[in-house]
Design an enzyme around this catalytic site. Structure first.
Site, PDB file in Angstrom:
ATOM      1  N   GLN A 100     -61.721  30.752  -2.797  1.00  0.00           N
ATOM      2  CA  GLN A 100     -60.751  30.653  -1.707  1.00  0.00           C
ATOM      3  C   GLN A 100     -59.810  29.468  -1.920  1.00  0.00           C
ATOM      4  O   GLN A 100     -58.880  29.273  -1.150  1.00  0.00           O
ATOM      5  CB  GLN A 100     -61.488  30.495  -0.374  1.00  0.00           C
ATOM      6  N   VAL A 102     -56.978  27.034  -3.880  1.00  0.00           N
ATOM      7  CA  VAL A 102     -55.683  27.295  -4.513  1.00  0.00           C
ATOM      8  C   VAL A 102     -55.313  26.203  -5.510  1.00  0.00           C
ATOM      9  O   VAL A 102     -54.160  26.071  -5.891  1.00  0.00           O
ATOM     10  CB  VAL A 102     -54.575  27.436  -3.439  1.00  0.00           C
ATOM     11  N   HIS A 118     -56.802  33.473  -2.551  1.00  0.00           N
ATOM     12  CA  HIS A 118     -55.659  33.019  -1.759  1.00  0.00           C
ATOM     13  C   HIS A 118     -54.489  32.561  -2.614  1.00  0.00           C
ATOM     14  O   HIS A 118     -53.591  31.884  -2.109  1.00  0.00           O
ATOM     15  CB  HIS A 118     -56.099  31.895  -0.817  1.00  0.00           C
ATOM     16  N   CYS A 126     -40.459  34.162  -4.711  1.00  0.00           N
ATOM     17  CA  CYS A 126     -39.386  34.550  -3.802  1.00  0.00           C
ATOM     18  C   CYS A 126     -39.876  35.705  -2.939  1.00  0.00           C
ATOM     19  O   CYS A 126     -40.391  36.706  -3.456  1.00  0.00           O
ATOM     20  CB  CYS A 126     -38.138  34.951  -4.582  1.00  0.00           C
ATOM     21  N   CYS A 180     -31.816  35.266  -6.527  1.00  0.00           N
ATOM     22  CA  CYS A 180     -31.173  36.104  -5.506  1.00  0.00           C
ATOM     23  C   CYS A 180     -30.782  35.346  -4.241  1.00  0.00           C
ATOM     24  O   CYS A 180     -30.197  35.936  -3.333  1.00  0.00           O
ATOM     25  CB  CYS A 180     -32.089  37.268  -5.137  1.00  0.00           C
ATOM     26  N   SER A 219     -67.588  27.203   4.513  1.00  0.00           N
ATOM     27  CA  SER A 219     -68.187  27.479   5.819  1.00  0.00           C
ATOM     28  C   SER A 219     -68.012  28.942   6.209  1.00  0.00           C
ATOM     29  O   SER A 219     -68.582  29.389   7.211  1.00  0.00           O
ATOM     30  CB  SER A 219     -67.550  26.593   6.894  1.00  0.00           C
ATOM     31  N   GLY A 245     -73.037  21.371   6.720  1.00  0.00           N
ATOM     32  CA  GLY A 245     -72.680  21.713   8.085  1.00  0.00           C
ATOM     33  C   GLY A 245     -72.864  23.176   8.417  1.00  0.00           C
ATOM     34  O   GLY A 245     -73.429  23.964   7.663  1.00  0.00           O
ATOM     35  N   CYS A 261     -71.886  19.714  -3.174  1.00  0.00           N
ATOM     36  CA  CYS A 261     -71.940  20.779  -4.192  1.00  0.00           C
ATOM     37  C   CYS A 261     -72.344  20.264  -5.566  1.00  0.00           C
ATOM     38  O   CYS A 261     -73.208  20.845  -6.218  1.00  0.00           O
ATOM     39  CB  CYS A 261     -70.586  21.482  -4.265  1.00  0.00           C
TER      40      CYS A 261
END
Length: 269
Positions: A100, A102, A118, A126, A180, A219, A245, A261
């Site tokens: 998840q 980026v 994601h 664009c 464009c 989470s 958590g 982790c």
């Protein structure tokens, strides 16, 4: 030690693990996560697709904050959690990594089989013609059009953002597509935006081939990640999680390790 042994045994029992990662996997690399230990937002919720696409003011605010925050993200390097998962792949024990995040740090650590659910911040697209450029090129254009903003610095926020809300963004200039003249956005899935269908299908196909799921640093509060765990349980697959958590899927996990982790996955290195 009991938790560590249990995680080691879980990995040993499953030879084709789908690894699902979230923001907690990258915090040791200096990238902030979104939520606290209770699963609530640590700061104001991130910009939505609807706000970005519908408001010039929202786009100016986003790109101004990103101009500053991108520098923090560029300095981020993989941590031992990323390296441990790359090692797990090299051992032939993963079906695929579905992230998840980026930030591109899984690939930087050596992982080859990665689906970026994601998208990735290192690209800009664009929204009109689909032309893609690099975020570095966008940074050059942003700084050329807004030279005064290059002197700003602020605490980093998730997704290459920065906490600059005390500033006046009304004079900030956002470049248009060079092909464009269309509206440019980071090549990521904003909150409120749909994940491309083909990407979801590919990720689910890897889940079907896996014999278990390992969640690392998520989470699972957003549906895009939670659906994989729910589907795994529906098809009789066991799910282990390494996350700090509260999680949305706490009642679905076979095993949950409440440790950072990199520390929990150290046995892979």
């Amino acid at each position: 030690m009991q938790q560590q042994d249990a995680l080691r045994q879980f990995v040993h029992r499953h030879r084709r693990l789908l690894v699902l990662t979230g923001a907690g996997c990258s915090t040791a690399s200096g990238i902030q996560d979104y939520r606290d230990l209770n699963g609530d937002w640590k700061r104001a919720s991130p910009i939505t697709w609807q706000a970005f696409m519908g408001s010039d003011a929202a786009r100016r605010r986003y790109w101004a904050r990103s101009l500053v925050g991108w520098r923090h993200l560029l300095r981020a390097r993989p941590n031992d959690a990323h390296r441990a998962l790359a090692r797990l792949e090299a051992m032939g024990r993963t079906e695929h990594v579905v992230t998840q995040n980026v930030d591109g740090l899984h690939q930087a650590a050596g992982s080859l089989g990665v689906i970026e659910l994601h998208g990735r911040l290192a690209r800009v697209c664009c929204t009109v013609c689909g032309h893609r450029t690099t975020r570095l090129e966008m940074q050059d254009r942003l700084e050329q059009l807004n030279p005064a903003w290059s002197r700003f610095d602020a605490d980093s926020a998730p997704d290459g953002d920065a906490d600059l809300d005390a500033q006046d963004f009304s004079g900030f200039t956002v470049p248009d597509c060079l092909q464009c003249g269309g509206l440019l956005k980071p090549d990521i899935v904003f909150f409120g935006e749909d994940i491309p269908g083909a990407r979801k299908v590919r990720a689910m196909a890897h889940l079907e081939r896996a014999d278990g799921v390992l969640v690392v640093g998520s989470s699972l509060m957003v549906p895009s990640g939670y659906r994989f765990v729910r589907r795994a349980v529906e098809t009789g697959k066991q799910v282990a999680a390494v996350t700090l958590g509260r999680s949305r899927a706490d009642d679905l996990f076979t095993l949950k390790i409440s440790r950072p982790c990199a520390e929990a996955l150290a046995f892979l290195l």
